[in-house]
Design an enzyme around this catalytic site. Structure first.
Site, short mmCIF file in Angstrom:
data_model
loop_
_atom_site.label_atom_id
_atom_site.label_comp_id
_atom_site.label_asym_id
_atom_site.label_seq_id
_atom_site.Cartn_x
_atom_site.Cartn_y
_atom_site.Cartn_z
N ASP A 40 11.98 1.95 17.41
CA ASP A 40 13.40 2.23 17.64
C ASP A 40 14.10 2.66 16.36
O ASP A 40 15.31 2.84 16.33
CB ASP A 40 14.11 1.02 18.26
CG ASP A 40 13.91 -0.27 17.48
OD1 ASP A 40 13.14 -0.29 16.50
OD2 ASP A 40 14.55 -1.28 17.86
N TYR A 166 19.36 -10.70 15.39
CA TYR A 166 19.70 -10.28 14.03
C TYR A 166 21.03 -10.86 13.59
O TYR A 166 22.07 -10.49 14.14
CB TYR A 166 19.80 -8.75 13.97
CG TYR A 166 18.48 -8.00 14.07
CD1 TYR A 166 17.27 -8.61 13.88
CD2 TYR A 166 18.49 -6.64 14.34
CE1 TYR A 166 16.08 -7.91 13.96
CE2 TYR A 166 17.30 -5.92 14.42
CZ TYR A 166 16.10 -6.56 14.23
OH TYR A 166 14.94 -5.86 14.32
N LYS A 200 12.58 -12.14 18.48
CA LYS A 200 12.05 -11.43 17.30
C LYS A 200 13.02 -11.69 16.16
O LYS A 200 14.22 -11.39 16.28
CB LYS A 200 12.00 -9.94 17.64
CG LYS A 200 11.85 -8.98 16.48
CD LYS A 200 12.11 -7.56 16.98
CE LYS A 200 11.66 -6.48 16.04
NZ LYS A 200 12.54 -6.24 14.90
N ARG A 270 7.40 0.04 10.57
CA ARG A 270 7.26 0.91 9.41
C ARG A 270 6.05 0.57 8.57
O ARG A 270 5.41 1.45 7.99
CB ARG A 270 8.55 0.87 8.56
CG ARG A 270 9.69 1.61 9.22
CD ARG A 270 11.02 1.25 8.61
NE ARG A 270 11.43 -0.10 8.97
CZ ARG A 270 12.52 -0.69 8.51
NH1 ARG A 270 13.31 -0.07 7.67
NH2 ARG A 270 12.82 -1.93 8.90
#
Ligand SMILES: O=C[C@H](O)COP(=O)(O)O
Length: 297
Positions: A40, A166, A200, A270
């Site tokens: 994403d 987050y 997550k 990444r």
């Protein structure tokens, strides 16, 4: 090590349990651990994330990599899922990301708007949906209300719900920052309290001082911090994120600590695809060697 919850004890309805079982036991290593490939970043950060490996700008390349690497799932936004997943449907589970935003406007009031539904996920053959929740944002109320609609739809349609939890906002910055032990621990607890099946989180940094009494200022090792986060998530399974590309050795050590601490798995983007194809697969193989040491009973 904090004990990882068993699939039989996390109180899921049949569809959720079946789909999670497929993700955890029919893909990847099939041992109850998980390695997910998130994609994403093109929305969240823009095309700059693909400059180091231009091949990764092609969503087809990423879905193929997820199949070749034997991942437990690939996370895509709706537009890419519709155009690129069907070539590989059934070969790797799809996690449909339901919300997301760009990083172009300033992040003063972080909120990730919904742009897909759980019904879309069912139509596309997904095995889970993903939702980004900004814990501590000044507009947290709106986020929680939006999340409730997703939770209810996920429950009705038997779709496992993975929360990207987050911590964000000035209040979080004032208490040690988004990766502090305090913030990550609270985010994991919040996701669990609000109904996530899987959460997550970023790897917590226990060395950041928060000024929050009650343990956060104590000397914790990184592994002890993850153990506490796994406890805070209780019967919600924990995935640890990769974050920006770092050295392989450092990432492998983090992965090892996370699994030793009771995490169910890793969601590394990444660090996997910002490198040449064969190197990506070699790195994935090393991550899987770690996961192989932590089968679920
Ligand atoms: O939302 C962002 C991605 O899910 C994070 O993946 P990454 O940090 O491992 O690239």
């Amino acid at each position: 090590m904090t004990r990882r919850p068993r699939l039989t004890e996390i109180g899921l309805n049949t569809g959720k349990k079946g789909r999670l079982h497929r993700i955890l036991y029919k893909h990847g290593l099939g041992n109850g651990t998980a390695l997910f490939l998130p994609y994403d970043q093109g929305l969240e950060h823009g095309p700059r994330d693909f400059f180091t490996n231009p091949a990764a700008a092609d969503p087809g390349y990423i879905v193929r990599l997820a199949v070749e690497g034997g991942f437990n799932g690939v996370a895509l936004q709706i537009g890419l899922a519709e155009k690129f997943y069907w070539d590989y449907a059934g070969e790797v589970p799809l996690i449909l990301k339901l919300n997301g935003k760009t990083d172009i406007p300033p992040d003063a009031q972080p909120l990730s708007p919904l742009h897909a539904s759980v019904a879309d996920a069912v139509r596309l053959g997904a095995d889970a949906v993903g939702y980004t929740m900004y814990v501590g944002s000044p507009v947290q109320e709106q986020d929680f209300a939006q999340f409730r609609t997703v939770r209810e739809e996920a429950h009705q349609l038997g779709m496992p719900l993975i929360v990207w939890a987050y911590p964000r906002g000035d209040a979080i910055d004032a208490k040690g920052g988004k990766d502090s032990f305090y913030a990550v621990d609270y985010a994991a607890r919040t996701a669990s309290e609000l109904g996530a099946d899987v959460v997550k989180v970023n790897f917590p940094k226990p060395d950041r001082r928060t000024g929050v009494p009650g343990g956060y200022d104590a000397e914790f090792t990184e592994q002890q911090a993850v153990e506490a986060v796994v406890r805070s998530a209780n019967r919600t399974l924990v995935l640890i994120s990769g974050g920006e590309k770092a050295g392989d050795q450092a990432m492998l050590e983090k992965a090892q600590e996370a699994m030793e601490a009771g995490a169910t798995g890793l969601i590394f983007g990444r660090n996997v695809w910002q490198r040449d194809h064969d190197e990506s697969l070699r790195f994935v193989a090393r991550l899987k060697e770690i996961l192989a040491k932590y089968p679920s009973d």
